[in-house]
Structures are given as structure tokens and as C-alpha cells.
Design a protein around this motif. Sequence first.
Motif, PDB file in Angstrom:
ATOM      1  N   SER A   1      48.799  46.977  45.545  1.00  0.00           N
ATOM      2  CA  SER A   1      48.670  46.166  44.110  1.00  0.00           C
ATOM      3  C   SER A   1      47.008  45.626  44.169  1.00  0.00           C
ATOM      4  CB  SER A   1      49.644  45.162  44.373  1.00  0.00           C
ATOM      5  OG  SER A   1      49.663  44.219  45.027  1.00  0.00           O
ATOM      6  N   HIS A   2      46.797  44.986  45.073  1.00  0.00           N
ATOM      7  CA  HIS A   2      45.454  44.792  45.294  1.00  0.00           C
ATOM      8  C   HIS A   2      44.532  45.691  44.654  1.00  0.00           C
ATOM      9  CE1 HIS A   2      45.870  41.010  47.918  1.00  0.00           C
ATOM     10  NE2 HIS A   2      46.319  40.695  46.745  1.00  0.00           N
ATOM     11  N   GLY A   3      44.645  47.111  45.372  1.00  0.00           N
ATOM     12  CA  GLY A   3      43.636  47.911  45.080  1.00  0.00           C
ATOM     13  C   GLY A   3      43.664  48.419  43.633  1.00  0.00           C
ATOM     14  N   ALA A   4      45.007  48.417  43.109  1.00  0.00           N
ATOM     15  CA  ALA A   4      45.204  48.905  41.611  1.00  0.00           C
ATOM     16  C   ALA A   4      44.613  47.934  40.860  1.00  0.00           C
ATOM     17  CB  ALA A   4      46.517  48.942  41.311  1.00  0.00           C
ATOM     18  N   ALA A   5      44.735  46.487  41.168  1.00  0.00           N
ATOM     19  CA  ALA A   5      44.078  45.405  40.440  1.00  0.00           C
ATOM     20  C   ALA A   5      42.461  45.650  40.639  1.00  0.00           C
ATOM     21  CB  ALA A   5      44.517  44.034  40.796  1.00  0.00           C
ATOM     22  N   LEU A   6      41.897  45.976  41.729  1.00  0.00           N
ATOM     23  CA  LEU A   6      40.599  46.068  41.821  1.00  0.00           C
ATOM     24  C   LEU A   6      39.791  47.076  41.192  1.00  0.00           C
ATOM     25  CD1 LEU A   6      40.335  44.820  45.533  1.00  0.00           C
ATOM     26  CD2 LEU A   6      39.231  43.739  43.601  1.00  0.00           C
ATOM     27  N   VAL A   7      40.451  48.179  41.106  1.00  0.00           N
ATOM     28  CA  VAL A   7      39.857  49.440  40.688  1.00  0.00           C
ATOM     29  C   VAL A   7      40.174  49.354  39.092  1.00  0.00           C
ATOM     30  CG1 VAL A   7      40.193  51.883  40.418  1.00  0.00           C
ATOM     31  CG2 VAL A   7      40.239  50.721  42.627  1.00  0.00           C
ATOM     32  N   ALA A   8      41.252  49.143  38.579  1.00  0.00           N
ATOM     33  CA  ALA A   8      41.538  49.180  37.031  1.00  0.00           C
ATOM     34  C   ALA A   8      41.243  47.708  36.345  1.00  0.00           C
ATOM     35  CB  ALA A   8      42.893  49.660  36.996  1.00  0.00           C
ATOM     36  N   GLY A   9      41.344  46.718  37.103  1.00  0.00           N
ATOM     37  CA  GLY A   9      41.330  45.376  36.310  1.00  0.00           C
ATOM     38  C   GLY A   9      39.946  45.005  35.628  1.00  0.00           C
ATOM     39  N   ARG A  10      40.162  44.142  34.804  1.00  0.00           N
ATOM     40  CA  ARG A  10      39.154  43.645  33.968  1.00  0.00           C
ATOM     41  C   ARG A  10      37.916  42.878  34.824  1.00  0.00           C
ATOM     42  NH1 ARG A  10      38.262  43.064  28.748  1.00  0.00           N
ATOM     43  NH2 ARG A  10      37.971  40.838  28.676  1.00  0.00           N
ATOM     44  N   HIS A  11      38.565  42.045  35.627  1.00  0.00           N
ATOM     45  CA  HIS A  11      37.757  41.004  36.310  1.00  0.00           C
ATOM     46  C   HIS A  11      37.871  41.293  37.883  1.00  0.00           C
ATOM     47  CE1 HIS A  11      36.469  39.197  32.673  1.00  0.00           C
ATOM     48  NE2 HIS A  11      37.753  38.853  32.331  1.00  0.00           N
ATOM     49  N   PRO A  12      37.321  42.411  38.391  1.00  0.00           N
ATOM     50  CA  PRO A  12      37.551  42.597  39.836  1.00  0.00           C
ATOM     51  C   PRO A  12      37.161  41.303  40.806  1.00  0.00           C
ATOM     52  CG  PRO A  12      35.704  43.883  38.910  1.00  0.00           C
ATOM     53  CD  PRO A  12      36.412  43.331  37.749  1.00  0.00           C
ATOM     54  N   GLY A  13      36.284  40.642  40.355  1.00  0.00           N
ATOM     55  CA  GLY A  13      35.648  39.830  41.001  1.00  0.00           C
ATOM     56  C   GLY A  13      37.006  38.705  41.414  1.00  0.00           C
ATOM     57  N   GLY A  14      37.842  38.119  40.549  1.00  0.00           N
ATOM     58  CA  GLY A  14      38.727  37.393  40.830  1.00  0.00           C
ATOM     59  C   GLY A  14      39.795  37.885  41.879  1.00  0.00           C
ATOM     60  N   TRP A  15      40.095  39.177  41.618  1.00  0.00           N
ATOM     61  CA  TRP A  15      40.947  39.986  42.625  1.00  0.00           C
ATOM     62  C   TRP A  15      40.536  39.822  43.958  1.00  0.00           C
ATOM     63  CZ3 TRP A  15      45.978  40.443  41.633  1.00  0.00           C
ATOM     64  CH2 TRP A  15      46.350  40.246  40.299  1.00  0.00           C
ATOM     65  N   VAL A  16      39.184  39.894  44.212  1.00  0.00           N
ATOM     66  CA  VAL A  16      38.894  40.006  45.612  1.00  0.00           C
ATOM     67  C   VAL A  16      39.301  38.480  46.557  1.00  0.00           C
ATOM     68  CG1 VAL A  16      36.672  39.877  47.081  1.00  0.00           C
ATOM     69  CG2 VAL A  16      36.598  41.115  45.068  1.00  0.00           C
ATOM     70  N   TRP A  17      39.508  37.481  45.805  1.00  0.00           N
ATOM     71  CA  TRP A  17      39.874  36.200  46.467  1.00  0.00           C
ATOM     72  C   TRP A  17      41.398  36.376  46.951  1.00  0.00           C
ATOM     73  CZ3 TRP A  17      36.966  32.835  48.205  1.00  0.00           C
ATOM     74  CH2 TRP A  17      35.868  32.520  47.766  1.00  0.00           C
ATOM     75  N   THR A  18      42.313  37.348  45.859  1.00  0.00           N
ATOM     76  CA  THR A  18      43.688  37.287  46.550  1.00  0.00           C
ATOM     77  C   THR A  18      43.556  38.414  47.736  1.00  0.00           C
ATOM     78  OG1 THR A  18      43.859  39.497  45.198  1.00  0.00           O
ATOM     79  CG2 THR A  18      44.702  37.134  44.266  1.00  0.00           C
ATOM     80  N   ARG A  19      42.692  39.147  47.854  1.00  0.00           N
ATOM     81  CA  ARG A  19      42.374  39.982  49.058  1.00  0.00           C
ATOM     82  C   ARG A  19      42.113  39.320  50.197  1.00  0.00           C
ATOM     83  NH1 ARG A  19      41.203  45.501  50.333  1.00  0.00           N
ATOM     84  NH2 ARG A  19      39.988  44.593  51.921  1.00  0.00           N
ATOM     85  N   VAL A  20      41.208  38.136  50.139  1.00  0.00           N
ATOM     86  CA  VAL A  20      40.776  37.392  51.060  1.00  0.00           C
ATOM     87  C   VAL A  20      42.095  36.466  51.523  1.00  0.00           C
ATOM     88  CG1 VAL A  20      39.508  35.189  51.722  1.00  0.00           C
ATOM     89  CG2 VAL A  20      38.599  37.059  50.122  1.00  0.00           C
ATOM     90  N   LEU A  21      42.882  36.262  50.555  1.00  0.00           N
ATOM     91  CA  LEU A  21      44.443  35.464  50.874  1.00  0.00           C
ATOM     92  C   LEU A  21      45.147  36.353  51.783  1.00  0.00           C
ATOM     93  CD1 LEU A  21      44.576  32.687  49.708  1.00  0.00           C
ATOM     94  CD2 LEU A  21      46.940  33.999  48.346  1.00  0.00           C
TER      95      LEU A  21
END
Lengths: 338, 390
Positions: free
Chosen positions: A89-109
Motif C-alpha cells: 500500500s505504501h508503494g502504491a501511494a508513493l508511486v501513484a500518489g499526488r504528494h509522495p512526500g507525505g507518504w514517506v512519513w508513513t513509511r518511516v512509521l
Amino acid sequence: MAEPPPRRRADGGHAERRGPDVDHVDGVRLPELDGAPPKNALPRTLGWLSLALGVGALAEPTPLARLTGVDDSPAAVAVIRAVGARELSHGAALVAGRHPGGWVWTRVLGDAMDLTLLGRALAHRRGERRRRLALTTAVIAGITAVDLAVAVAATRARRARDRMIRISLGVTVNRSPADAYRFWRDLENLPRFMAHLESVRADDLRRSHWIARGPAGRHIEWDAEIIDDQPNRSVAWRSLPGAQVPNAGRVRFLPAPGDRGTEVRVQLAYAPPAGSLGRAVAKLFGEEPEQQVRDDLRRFKQMLEAGEVVRSDGSPNGISVRQQVMQRPAQPLPDTRR
Amino acid sequence: MKATAWMGTDHVKVIDVPDPKLMNARDAIVKISTTAICGSDLHLYHGYIPAMRKGDILGHEFMGEVVEVGPQVRNLKPGDRVVVPFPIACGHCSSCQRGLYSVCENSNPNAGIAEKVMGHSPAGIFGYSHLLGGYAGGQAEYARVPFADIGPLKVPDEIPDDQAVTLADVFPTGYMGAEMCDIKPGQVIAVWGAGPVGLLAAASARLLGAERVIVIDRFPYRLRLAEQHAGAETINYEHTDVLDTLNELTAGRGPDACIDAVGLEGHHGNAAIYAYDRAKQATRTETERPFALREAILACRSGGVVSVIGAYGGVVDKFPMGAFMNRSLTMRTGQCHVQRYTRPLLERIQRGEIDPSFVVSHRMPLRDAPKGYKIFQKKQDECTKVLLKV
Ligand SMILES: [Zn+2]
Ligand SMILES: [Zn+2]
């Protein structure tokens, strides 16, 4: 009652709004003006890595459990599957999402969760398994560090974009797009109607040096280059690296409907710095930077239509900011004595 | 030079100021021979127009001799005798090119301030506040005239100042008020206000073919002028109910068009209504006292035109929108696009069709301007219009 015809989107001054049917007039998109994501490829790269890990974890949980040294735990396969689903789910959000920057924080989590689980497991392992687990922990810790760095950078970039002041305004000028373009494209004309500019020196067709007049005799200088030039249609420029007040701008010249001349649409963006220079810049543009730009455009219209910036006894200097703020009575001034 | 300066509410003074000089290439300097005090100068005098500063030079109706021209002015030369329209207009914006000179898009250097009040800025006006440009006015020995290649009209020697100076404002404004009524044969036109503009609107309505003109005012001497010079029937609203009388005079139809030549400082026969608006105006919750406008809307025949040439500054209270909408009325408004009318109206004067100087009651030297304001304000000595001779 008849359906009203679809309205053209208004070109307001809000940061996220862009001009109406003008987006494809010119060749380049300016992230400063158009709010495009930064050209930071790392979040997306991390996204692809997440996707690969997630697919691996879901497809082959048992070999992965063995490899990482968690295979003796009864819940290991289930946990690895769950981690795999999360990575997907993170991967999908990071690759296709509009604001990948924000999703990196969920990866960190997620990384932090993994590290906690690994730390707990590490406490109960011995020998080969402990060695593998330690290696896995080190790898995850390394990934966490990368994720964290990427997340911080992305957040900083976003904050910088949010701090950027963007202005988007238009004026209709009763002259042809070619006339309006020609006058503007000679950048040395700009100080004739832009109140804050002291001078613009064109070094060549692309490069120019700008000096803005600040409060208390302060000057702000920068070099700029024209990054897109479409004769009679549009000009876009941007300050060169090293400018104290990074800025960018674009002006488009569109035929006004009904043979009414030219719609001159301007977009400007600048990043006011912090500290005393920041305060000077804020003072320079006043509480309503949009009003200042609107007044500039009005004077541009005066130059093209009436031939000159219009002066009155109350505003004898025409473009002086101080005059606009501190207007004197409509009587001839002592310093205009013949 | 000497100039009439606004010094605060109900206070003007003739003071010494530096001579004006050329500021733009299309400027001219005019040595003034005759200038006039206008009803709308009284709005400034009474302090109803915002953005006046102590020391502002008043006056938007003036004429005189060109003494200096900027390099871009090729149609005028020193020695030319000219009358200057009160709106300042560039001649090249799309408003000017459509003949809408009083909404010139370029002539107000303080357009940003005016936009906040009016949405879009109208043209700059001589001596009429910083909202409308901060231009020095013409109740002075000299005036700077911007866009002199567009506005000033050369006046032939045989036309005296007293006739020519009315072309700066009152005659074109009255004429435009009548023109906006789109007068057809057989029509009845009612005019509220028998000041100079109302009188000239009534006279213009006759020139444009109105069958009958009815003028409404409260000063018998002004109503007499309407009868004598515009062939008007008259109503004194202090003695007669206006709506009843208009219905009676038109057998129940109402006038085909109604001209409001009064504007924001109207008076009303009904003391209660007057007190209401006066109080709201005093507390600045309303900027106008729109009696004439309300009455004109109620009086007008269904499908008729309400033509507004009286000056308004801000927000009107109790606008009879129901009457206006339900009875298919049309309202036409505007500060006069003077530049459009000066030449044709000069020709009408030359052909002897009208002598607009009948509105002038007083002539005095510039130094007596404070006295001129006072007697015009108090309507003393049968005052209709004061000319200041320089
Ligand atoms: Zn006037
Ligand atoms: Zn104009």
C-alpha cells in the motif's frame, strides 16, 4: 429558464488557481507558478522498492522468514504477510500518489514498527538466527535512515512551496498582443511601470540583472533568465540560483474576445526570506502585494494606451509607492515650482 | 498663483500656491479666464465626498487661454481659447473609443482606491478628491490639463465666456440627461431639480422634441427660469404632492421619462422622510438622500426611462426596487461624457438654438469665491450659478 453558459474559470490570486484556457499557451511549466511537485525522484524510487518488498513478502513469506532469522516464531509468516501488505500500500501511494512526500512519513512509521518487532525478537535469539536477525535489523535501520532523510527533505520542499507568495492577475489592454509583447519583452521597460523596480539591465537575450528599490534606501538585486519566450504570446522568467529573494514570473498575451485588444495575464511567485531582509521585502510589497501588482498592470496599460504613466498633483510621481501611500493634497507641490 | 482651496467642511479659501507645470507630454497649461462653482462642488463643500485633503484646489468647470503645451499636443497652441471638459480622458482606451469618456480606464492615477469603493474606477475629474485622481481644480489662475489633445475644445471669438464655460459640465450633462430619455414625439419629460443642470436638461428635452417638460423644485425663482427658458410646466413640491400632480398632468400615465438632476443632497417636502435620510446620512449609514430618485421611479410611466444625472457618491437606502422591476422601467446613468457633446452643443449655440448662459445668476472675481460658495449654498439673492472671473 435557459441554462447559463459555462463560465470560464476566473483567474484569481489564490495560490492553487491557474489561468483559464491559457495553460497550454506556452512551452514550460514552472513549479514556482504552477505548483507542480518538485523534481525529487527519491520518494518514487522508494515506492518501487516497497512494491518489490511487498510482493516478495506476500508471495514467499517462508523463505523470507528464514532469511531474516524470524522463522522460529509461530506468528512469523503472518507478520511478514502483514508487513508485505503494508509495503504494497505504501508503494502504491508513493508511486501513484499526488504528494509522495507525505507518504514517506508513513513509511518511516512502518520502519519504526519493524524495528520494534525486530528488537523484541532479537532479545530471544541466539547463534545463527541472532546473527541473521541483527543483519536484518541493520538493513531496516539503514532503510529507516534513508526514509527519514527523504521525508524531511520532502516536507521542507513542501513548506517552501507553501511559503511562496503567488500572484495571478490580468488586465485588458486596447492594443494588439504583438504590441503588448514587444513592450514587455524589452525588459528594460519594466521599471517604467513597476513601482518597485529601480532598473532592469538586459545582459543578452536571455540573461538580465534586476534591482528593486526597498524601504530605507535598501536595494535587492538578482539575476534572472528568460526560460521560455514565445513571440507575441508569452514570456516566462526565473531568478538564477543565489538570488536573495527567489522569484519567477510569466506573462501571457491573449487576444481579448470581441476584438477588445489583449488580455495580459501575469503570474508571479516569490519566496520571501526570513529575518530583516524578509521584513524589508514584506514592507516593500505592503500588506496587499496583489494590489501593488494590479497597480503595476494598470500603469502598463497606461503606457500602451495613453503613451505614459498618468500623473496628477496628488500622485505627481506616477509610480512611486510612497506617493500611493502618502498622497498629498491635489495642489501643486512646492518642489514642482517652475 | 491664487487658487480656491478646500480647507474642510463648509470652508473654502483663496490661497497662494505655486503655478502648475507640465507633468506629461500630452499636458497643456491653461490661463483661466472664467471658472464656475457647480452644485457638485457643494457636495465637496459639505464634506460628503470622501478623500478630500485640506488645501485641495477646487473647480472642474473652467475655460481660458492655452499658455503652454507638452510635446505630444499638436492640436493646440499657446493663445488658443479653450473650454475644458470636467472628466479627464485619455482618448485611447476602449471606453474612450466607445465615447464613454467619463469612465476612461487610464485617467485616474488612484484607481486602486476608487476600485475599493466602486468596483471599477471611473475617470479622473479636475478638483474632485483623491478618489477621482487628485487633480488640482480650475478655480485658480492656471490649471494643468492632462490629455489636452483629447479634451479641450477651441472656442470661436464670437462665443462669450458665459456661454462657453457651460460646455465644461452643466450644458452637456443636462443634454445627456435628456438624450438618455430617448425622447419621441409627443412625450412628456419630468425633471427633478431646477439647478443649472436640471434647467439645461429641461431645455435640452425641448430641443430633442419633447412635447411637454415638467420641472420639479422648491425655489420659485428657479421654477420661473424653467418656465421662461425651457417652456416648462412646474411643480413646487413644498406646496403640491408631486406624484398626484404628475398623474393629473399626464391623465394617469405618468411622465414617459424622468430625469433626476438632484443627486445625493436632495430635499423633501415630507419632513419625516427628510429627517430619516438626513439622520442616516449624518451617521454615515447612508451616503445619499435619494428623494428625487425614489420619486422619479414611482412617478415614471410603466416601461419608461429614469435618467440619473444628479451626482451620487455611495449607497442608497430604500430604493423602490419592487416598483422599478414590476413596472419594466429602465434606468440610465452616468457622469457626462462631456468630450462627446462639446462640439455639437457649441454648434447649437452658434446656430442660436439655445443660449445656455440663462442659468448664470452671479459673476464675481476669483478672490470672492468663498462668498460665491456661501450664497450658492444658501440660495441667497436668487442664486442659480456663480461664475468666477479671473
Ligand atoms: Zn459641475
Ligand atoms: Zn481613456
